[in-house]
Scaffold this motif. Structure first.
Motif, PDB file in Angstrom:
ATOM      1  N   ASP A 148       0.554   7.678 -15.527  1.00 47.97           N
ATOM      2  CA  ASP A 148      -0.443   7.117 -17.034  1.00 47.97           C
ATOM      3  C   ASP A 148       1.176   7.790 -18.177  1.00 47.97           C
ATOM      4  OD1 ASP A 148      -1.738   6.479 -15.030  1.00 47.97           O
ATOM      5  OD2 ASP A 148      -3.025   7.891 -15.252  1.00 47.97           O
ATOM      6  N   TRP A 149       1.912   8.013 -18.414  1.00 50.31           N
ATOM      7  CA  TRP A 149       2.667   7.857 -19.288  1.00 50.31           C
ATOM      8  C   TRP A 149       3.798   6.761 -20.273  1.00 50.31           C
ATOM      9  CZ3 TRP A 149       8.543   7.404 -19.295  1.00 50.31           C
ATOM     10  CH2 TRP A 149       8.755   7.888 -20.947  1.00 50.31           C
ATOM     11  N   ILE A 150       3.995   5.566 -18.866  1.00 50.84           N
ATOM     12  CA  ILE A 150       4.215   4.565 -20.361  1.00 50.84           C
ATOM     13  C   ILE A 150       3.793   3.783 -20.933  1.00 50.84           C
ATOM     14  CG2 ILE A 150       5.656   2.473 -19.391  1.00 50.84           C
ATOM     15  CD1 ILE A 150       5.944   3.927 -16.420  1.00 50.84           C
ATOM     16  N   SER A 151       4.924   3.349 -22.134  1.00 44.84           N
ATOM     17  CA  SER A 151       3.866   2.979 -23.464  1.00 44.84           C
ATOM     18  C   SER A 151       4.867   1.425 -23.412  1.00 44.84           C
ATOM     19  CB  SER A 151       3.955   3.003 -24.588  1.00 44.84           C
ATOM     20  OG  SER A 151       2.745   4.513 -23.883  1.00 44.84           O
ATOM     21  N   SER A 152       6.151   1.433 -22.876  1.00 43.35           N
ATOM     22  CA  SER A 152       7.105   0.381 -23.400  1.00 43.35           C
ATOM     23  C   SER A 152       7.993   0.014 -21.447  1.00 43.35           C
ATOM     24  CB  SER A 152       7.747   0.484 -24.376  1.00 43.35           C
ATOM     25  OG  SER A 152       7.324   0.947 -25.299  1.00 43.35           O
ATOM     26  N   ILE A 153       7.438  -1.831 -21.660  1.00 40.01           N
ATOM     27  CA  ILE A 153       8.702  -1.662 -20.548  1.00 40.01           C
ATOM     28  C   ILE A 153       9.714  -2.863 -20.564  1.00 40.01           C
ATOM     29  CG2 ILE A 153       8.649  -2.785 -18.064  1.00 40.01           C
ATOM     30  CD1 ILE A 153       5.397  -1.894 -18.062  1.00 40.01           C
TER      31      ILE A 153
ATOM     32  N   VAL B 103      12.295  -4.956 -18.653  1.00 42.59           N
ATOM     33  CA  VAL B 103      13.422  -5.275 -17.080  1.00 42.59           C
ATOM     34  C   VAL B 103      14.621  -6.390 -17.295  1.00 42.59           C
ATOM     35  CG1 VAL B 103      12.897  -6.674 -14.844  1.00 42.59           C
ATOM     36  CG2 VAL B 103      10.461  -5.779 -16.241  1.00 42.59           C
ATOM     37  N   PRO B 104      15.507  -5.282 -17.162  1.00 42.63           N
ATOM     38  CA  PRO B 104      16.366  -5.637 -17.559  1.00 42.63           C
ATOM     39  C   PRO B 104      17.469  -6.309 -17.361  1.00 42.63           C
ATOM     40  CG  PRO B 104      16.551  -2.888 -17.092  1.00 42.63           C
ATOM     41  CD  PRO B 104      15.987  -3.307 -16.710  1.00 42.63           C
ATOM     42  N   ASN B 105      17.317  -7.090 -15.485  1.00 41.57           N
ATOM     43  CA  ASN B 105      17.831  -7.909 -15.158  1.00 41.57           C
ATOM     44  C   ASN B 105      17.257  -9.015 -15.305  1.00 41.57           C
ATOM     45  OD1 ASN B 105      20.517  -6.606 -14.685  1.00 41.57           O
ATOM     46  ND2 ASN B 105      19.188  -5.964 -13.025  1.00 41.57           N
ATOM     47  N   ALA B 106      15.917  -9.065 -15.930  1.00 35.74           N
ATOM     48  CA  ALA B 106      15.174 -10.503 -16.087  1.00 35.74           C
ATOM     49  C   ALA B 106      16.121 -11.520 -15.920  1.00 35.74           C
ATOM     50  CB  ALA B 106      14.085 -10.396 -16.895  1.00 35.74           C
ATOM     51  N   PRO B 107      15.450 -12.746 -15.855  1.00 35.05           N
ATOM     52  CA  PRO B 107      14.345 -13.413 -15.186  1.00 35.05           C
ATOM     53  C   PRO B 107      15.501 -13.277 -13.735  1.00 35.05           C
ATOM     54  CG  PRO B 107      16.016 -14.923 -15.849  1.00 35.05           C
ATOM     55  CD  PRO B 107      16.409 -14.308 -16.158  1.00 35.05           C
ATOM     56  N   GLN B 108      16.290 -12.152 -13.255  1.00 37.79           N
ATOM     57  CA  GLN B 108      16.505 -12.185 -11.425  1.00 37.79           C
ATOM     58  C   GLN B 108      15.599 -11.584 -11.031  1.00 37.79           C
ATOM     59  OE1 GLN B 108      20.910 -11.328 -13.379  1.00 37.79           O
ATOM     60  NE2 GLN B 108      21.170 -11.910 -10.708  1.00 37.79           N
ATOM     61  N   VAL B 109      15.254  -9.946 -11.380  1.00 37.29           N
ATOM     62  CA  VAL B 109      14.309  -9.375 -11.621  1.00 37.29           C
ATOM     63  C   VAL B 109      13.245  -9.375 -12.047  1.00 37.29           C
ATOM     64  CG1 VAL B 109      14.359  -6.650 -11.218  1.00 37.29           C
ATOM     65  CG2 VAL B 109      15.965  -7.767 -10.769  1.00 37.29           C
ATOM     66  N   SER B 110      11.707  -9.353 -10.692  1.00 44.09           N
ATOM     67  CA  SER B 110      10.843  -9.114 -11.910  1.00 44.09           C
ATOM     68  C   SER B 110       9.184  -8.123 -11.369  1.00 44.09           C
ATOM     69  CB  SER B 110       9.853 -10.441 -12.504  1.00 44.09           C
ATOM     70  OG  SER B 110       9.728 -11.082 -10.101  1.00 44.09           O
ATOM     71  N   CYS B 111       9.006  -7.540 -11.777  1.00 39.18           N
ATOM     72  CA  CYS B 111       8.295  -6.336 -11.578  1.00 39.18           C
ATOM     73  C   CYS B 111       6.825  -5.998 -11.875  1.00 39.18           C
ATOM     74  CB  CYS B 111       9.044  -5.020 -12.941  1.00 39.18           C
ATOM     75  SG  CYS B 111      11.052  -4.639 -12.204  1.00 39.18           S
ATOM     76  N   VAL B 112       6.242  -5.634 -10.673  1.00 39.29           N
ATOM     77  CA  VAL B 112       4.354  -5.579 -11.055  1.00 39.29           C
ATOM     78  C   VAL B 112       4.224  -4.363 -11.651  1.00 39.29           C
ATOM     79  CG1 VAL B 112       2.435  -5.920 -10.101  1.00 39.29           C
ATOM     80  CG2 VAL B 112       4.191  -7.644  -9.826  1.00 39.29           C
ATOM     81  N   PHE B 113       3.661  -3.651 -12.565  1.00 38.44           N
ATOM     82  CA  PHE B 113       3.327  -2.261 -12.468  1.00 38.44           C
ATOM     83  C   PHE B 113       1.756  -2.385 -12.039  1.00 38.44           C
ATOM     84  CE2 PHE B 113       6.758  -3.430 -15.399  1.00 38.44           C
ATOM     85  CZ  PHE B 113       7.822  -2.527 -14.792  1.00 38.44           C
ATOM     86  N   TYR B 114       1.224  -0.950 -11.887  1.00 33.70           N
ATOM     87  CA  TYR B 114       0.158  -0.925 -11.445  1.00 33.70           C
ATOM     88  C   TYR B 114      -0.577  -0.024 -11.952  1.00 33.70           C
ATOM     89  CZ  TYR B 114       1.131  -4.283  -7.167  1.00 33.70           C
ATOM     90  OH  TYR B 114       1.408  -5.640  -6.741  1.00 33.70           O
TER      91      TYR B 114
ATOM     92  N   TRP C 214      -3.260  -1.278 -21.640  1.00 31.96           N
ATOM     93  CA  TRP C 214      -2.069  -0.960 -20.579  1.00 31.96           C
ATOM     94  C   TRP C 214      -1.229   0.228 -20.665  1.00 31.96           C
ATOM     95  CZ3 TRP C 214      -1.678  -1.728 -15.665  1.00 31.96           C
ATOM     96  CH2 TRP C 214      -1.928  -2.941 -15.215  1.00 31.96           C
ATOM     97  N   ALA C 215      -1.763   0.343 -22.082  1.00 33.11           N
ATOM     98  CA  ALA C 215      -0.663   1.713 -22.518  1.00 33.11           C
ATOM     99  C   ALA C 215      -1.572   2.739 -22.005  1.00 33.11           C
ATOM    100  CB  ALA C 215      -1.066   1.821 -24.002  1.00 33.11           C
ATOM    101  N   ASP C 216      -0.286   3.918 -21.199  1.00 38.31           N
ATOM    102  CA  ASP C 216      -0.413   5.118 -20.033  1.00 38.31           C
ATOM    103  C   ASP C 216      -1.405   5.044 -19.526  1.00 38.31           C
ATOM    104  OD1 ASP C 216       0.913   6.166 -22.896  1.00 38.31           O
ATOM    105  OD2 ASP C 216      -0.383   6.599 -23.692  1.00 38.31           O
ATOM    106  N   ARG C 217      -1.285   3.976 -18.806  1.00 39.05           N
ATOM    107  CA  ARG C 217      -1.630   3.554 -17.730  1.00 39.05           C
ATOM    108  C   ARG C 217      -1.492   3.615 -16.128  1.00 39.05           C
ATOM    109  NH1 ARG C 217      -7.733   1.800 -19.156  1.00 39.05           N
ATOM    110  NH2 ARG C 217      -8.422   1.935 -17.631  1.00 39.05           N
ATOM    111  N   ILE C 218      -0.247   3.104 -16.764  1.00 41.28           N
ATOM    112  CA  ILE C 218       0.406   2.456 -15.199  1.00 41.28           C
ATOM    113  C   ILE C 218       0.934   3.912 -14.547  1.00 41.28           C
ATOM    114  CG2 ILE C 218       2.872   1.752 -14.583  1.00 41.28           C
ATOM    115  CD1 ILE C 218       2.619  -0.010 -16.700  1.00 41.28           C
TER     116      ILE C 218
END
Length: 129
Positions: free
Chosen positions: A67-72, A74-85, A110-114
């Motif tokens: 519950d800390w993250i405020s910015s995301i 994905v450096p290797n996009a679109p080769q990599v995709s992520c799902v945050f929960y 979503w801020a400070d929730r992941i």
């Protein structure tokens, strides 16, 4: 001046950094690491770190980063995709992305929730000749 969020992140970084790196060789066959660049404040400010996982494996952020993250990013996009929960063990509401997200955008829900993430290597670029 440090705020409480930065101090907690800094204090937990030593513990977290030993967990964050993918095992050497685990992703070599895919040629692309499944990583996300995460920051504690919006617009990629504050304490930031790169968190890597094995392809398609759930990773919990743990103490200090839950519950800390405020910015995301994905450096290797679109080769990599992520799902945050929202919750650990990749449960609860989810946010799928393969581009930059400032989690305070929109309604800021979503801020400070992941609490966890799962990243996939979508495709591999051919080796450079």
């Amino acid at each position: 001046m440090f705020n409480l969020k930065s101090l907690v992140a800094f204090g937990a970084m030593a513990v977290f950094s030993s967990v964050s790196a993918a095992p050497a060789g685990a992703l070599e066959d895919r040629q692309v690491q499944a990583c996300a660049y995460l920051c504690g404040d919006h617009f990629f400010q504050g304490t930031c770190l790169t968190f890597c996982t094995q392809h398609d494996q759930c990773a919990n952020f743990g103490t200090g980063f839950n519950d800390w993250i405020s910015s995301i990013r994905v450096p290797n996009a679109p080769q990599v995709s992520c799902v945050f929960y929202e919750h650990s063990s990749c449960t609860g509401a989810s946010l799928a992305t393969d581009y930059d997200e400032t989690l305070h955008d929109g309604n800021g829900w979503w801020a400070d929730r992941i609490s966890s993430m799962r990243c996939r290597v979508n495709y591999i670029l051919p080796p450079k000749a």
